[in-house]
Design a protein around this motif. Structure first.
Motif, PDB file in Angstrom:
ATOM      1  N   THR A   8      -4.434 -16.116  -3.582  1.00 23.84           N
ATOM      2  CA  THR A   8      -3.217 -15.354  -4.567  1.00 23.84           C
ATOM      3  C   THR A   8      -3.933 -14.088  -4.763  1.00 23.84           C
ATOM      4  O   THR A   8      -4.896 -13.941  -5.368  1.00 23.84           O
ATOM      5  N   ILE A   9      -3.115 -12.878  -4.585  1.00 23.47           N
ATOM      6  CA  ILE A   9      -3.400 -11.604  -4.907  1.00 23.47           C
ATOM      7  C   ILE A   9      -2.255 -11.065  -5.831  1.00 23.47           C
ATOM      8  O   ILE A   9      -1.240 -11.059  -5.515  1.00 23.47           O
ATOM      9  N   ILE A  10      -2.938 -10.594  -6.907  1.00 28.39           N
ATOM     10  CA  ILE A  10      -1.993 -10.023  -8.041  1.00 28.39           C
ATOM     11  C   ILE A  10      -2.587  -8.391  -8.062  1.00 28.39           C
ATOM     12  O   ILE A  10      -3.470  -8.148  -8.666  1.00 28.39           O
ATOM     13  N   PRO A  11      -1.556  -7.372  -7.667  1.00 29.24           N
ATOM     14  CA  PRO A  11      -1.842  -6.317  -8.348  1.00 29.24           C
ATOM     15  C   PRO A  11      -1.506  -6.104  -9.708  1.00 29.24           C
ATOM     16  O   PRO A  11      -0.451  -6.669 -10.264  1.00 29.24           O
ATOM     17  N   ILE A  12      -2.197  -5.323 -10.532  1.00 23.14           N
ATOM     18  CA  ILE A  12      -1.966  -5.141 -12.052  1.00 23.14           C
ATOM     19  C   ILE A  12      -1.913  -3.680 -12.232  1.00 23.14           C
ATOM     20  O   ILE A  12      -2.415  -2.746 -11.714  1.00 23.14           O
ATOM     21  N   GLY A  13      -0.980  -3.234 -13.110  1.00 25.66           N
ATOM     22  CA  GLY A  13      -0.604  -2.091 -13.666  1.00 25.66           C
ATOM     23  C   GLY A  13       0.187  -1.462 -12.621  1.00 25.66           C
ATOM     24  O   GLY A  13      -0.013  -0.271 -12.378  1.00 25.66           O
ATOM     25  N   THR A  14       1.294  -1.920 -11.999  1.00 25.89           N
ATOM     26  CA  THR A  14       2.103  -1.444 -10.977  1.00 25.89           C
ATOM     27  C   THR A  14       3.291  -0.993 -11.650  1.00 25.89           C
ATOM     28  O   THR A  14       3.461  -1.052 -13.129  1.00 25.89           O
ATOM     29  N   ALA A  15       4.008  -0.111 -11.069  1.00 23.03           N
ATOM     30  CA  ALA A  15       5.268   0.649 -11.866  1.00 23.03           C
ATOM     31  C   ALA A  15       6.306  -0.413 -11.836  1.00 23.03           C
ATOM     32  O   ALA A  15       7.109  -0.196 -12.790  1.00 23.03           O
ATOM     33  N   THR A  16       6.435  -1.733 -11.280  1.00 25.93           N
ATOM     34  CA  THR A  16       7.378  -2.607 -11.341  1.00 25.93           C
ATOM     35  C   THR A  16       6.734  -4.019 -11.343  1.00 25.93           C
ATOM     36  O   THR A  16       5.634  -4.156 -11.014  1.00 25.93           O
ATOM     37  N   THR A  17       7.706  -4.829 -11.848  1.00 19.83           N
ATOM     38  CA  THR A  17       7.260  -6.397 -12.146  1.00 19.83           C
ATOM     39  C   THR A  17       7.281  -6.955 -10.517  1.00 19.83           C
ATOM     40  O   THR A  17       6.895  -8.187 -10.354  1.00 19.83           O
ATOM     41  N   SER A  18       8.235  -6.279  -9.761  1.00 21.96           N
ATOM     42  CA  SER A  18       8.489  -6.892  -8.554  1.00 21.96           C
ATOM     43  C   SER A  18       7.154  -6.745  -7.534  1.00 21.96           C
ATOM     44  O   SER A  18       6.585  -5.656  -7.713  1.00 21.96           O
ATOM     45  N   LEU A  19       6.865  -7.661  -6.906  1.00 20.33           N
ATOM     46  CA  LEU A  19       5.845  -7.676  -6.011  1.00 20.33           C
ATOM     47  C   LEU A  19       5.779  -8.096  -4.421  1.00 20.33           C
ATOM     48  O   LEU A  19       5.154  -7.924  -3.388  1.00 20.33           O
ATOM     49  N   SER A  20       7.143  -7.911  -4.097  1.00 26.44           N
ATOM     50  CA  SER A  20       7.606  -8.043  -2.885  1.00 26.44           C
ATOM     51  C   SER A  20       7.119  -7.107  -1.892  1.00 26.44           C
ATOM     52  O   SER A  20       6.876  -7.344  -0.756  1.00 26.44           O
ATOM     53  N   ALA A  21       7.235  -6.010  -2.402  1.00 29.15           N
ATOM     54  CA  ALA A  21       6.439  -4.884  -1.356  1.00 29.15           C
ATOM     55  C   ALA A  21       5.144  -4.955  -1.129  1.00 29.15           C
ATOM     56  O   ALA A  21       4.831  -4.852   0.060  1.00 29.15           O
ATOM     57  N   TYR A  22       4.562  -5.265  -2.053  1.00 29.90           N
ATOM     58  CA  TYR A  22       2.983  -5.736  -1.846  1.00 29.90           C
ATOM     59  C   TYR A  22       2.914  -7.063  -0.869  1.00 29.90           C
ATOM     60  O   TYR A  22       2.200  -6.774   0.134  1.00 29.90           O
ATOM     61  N   VAL A  23       3.449  -7.865  -1.258  1.00 25.17           N
ATOM     62  CA  VAL A  23       3.671  -9.045  -0.224  1.00 25.17           C
ATOM     63  C   VAL A  23       3.970  -8.866   1.263  1.00 25.17           C
ATOM     64  O   VAL A  23       3.319  -9.209   2.165  1.00 25.17           O
ATOM     65  N   ALA A  24       4.805  -8.109   1.297  1.00 25.64           N
ATOM     66  CA  ALA A  24       5.153  -7.685   2.734  1.00 25.64           C
ATOM     67  C   ALA A  24       3.961  -6.922   3.321  1.00 25.64           C
ATOM     68  O   ALA A  24       3.730  -7.273   4.664  1.00 25.64           O
ATOM     69  N   ASP A  25       3.409  -5.870   2.596  1.00 28.94           N
ATOM     70  CA  ASP A  25       2.316  -5.364   3.388  1.00 28.94           C
ATOM     71  C   ASP A  25       1.015  -6.285   3.413  1.00 28.94           C
ATOM     72  O   ASP A  25       0.229  -6.028   4.452  1.00 28.94           O
ATOM     73  N   LEU A  26       0.802  -7.211   2.777  1.00 31.42           N
ATOM     74  CA  LEU A  26      -0.397  -8.275   2.937  1.00 31.42           C
ATOM     75  C   LEU A  26      -0.001  -8.987   4.154  1.00 31.42           C
ATOM     76  O   LEU A  26      -0.890  -9.400   5.047  1.00 31.42           O
ATOM     77  N   HIS A  27       1.290  -9.294   4.363  1.00 27.98           N
ATOM     78  CA  HIS A  27       1.666 -10.046   5.450  1.00 27.98           C
ATOM     79  C   HIS A  27       1.299  -9.325   6.878  1.00 27.98           C
ATOM     80  O   HIS A  27       0.964  -9.920   7.664  1.00 27.98           O
ATOM     81  N   LYS A  28       1.690  -8.078   6.865  1.00 24.50           N
ATOM     82  CA  LYS A  28       1.410  -7.118   7.730  1.00 24.50           C
ATOM     83  C   LYS A  28      -0.046  -7.101   8.084  1.00 24.50           C
ATOM     84  O   LYS A  28      -0.473  -7.113   9.479  1.00 24.50           O
TER      85      LYS A  28
END
Length: 100
Positions: free
Chosen positions: A7-27
């Motif tokens: 599980t990867i959790i970015p911290i200190g992002t501009a939003t609480t939504s992580l779906s954009a990060y997850v999509a890039d992880l998938h790529k």
């Protein structure tokens, strides 16, 4: 063959939504065609040689930094069975047999 869940959790992002990060992880995961992976709502499961799993987790750990995250927390669980072949499918099949 090893199985790892991370599980990867970015911290200190501009939003609480992580779906954009997850999509890039998938790529990024799709680039590693020698590794099987399955994304779940709470993490990702990988299957392959242990050394490769570490390399792939390292590669996806870097993705949130490329998106501007200043801190990333990554948790990893590893199941490295050496007495017989193991796979994600085999593990699920074993449980399904016991349910029937």
């Amino acid at each position: 063959m090893a199985i790892a869940e991370f599980t990867i959790i970015p911290i200190g992002t501009a939003t609480t939504s992580l779906s954009a990060y997850v999509a890039d992880l998938h790529k990024e995961l799709e680039k590693h065609t020698d590794i099987k992976f399955e994304m779940t709502p709470m993490g990702t499961i990988l299957e392959g040689p242990l050394d490769r799993l570490f390399e792939v987790v390292r590669a996806v750990h870097e993705v949130p930094f490329l998106q501007g995250a200043q801190r990333v927390s990554t948790s990893i669980k590893i199941d490295d069975r050496r007495d017989k072949q193991a796979s994600m499918a085999q593990k699920m099949h074993s449980v399904a047999e016991r349910l029937n």
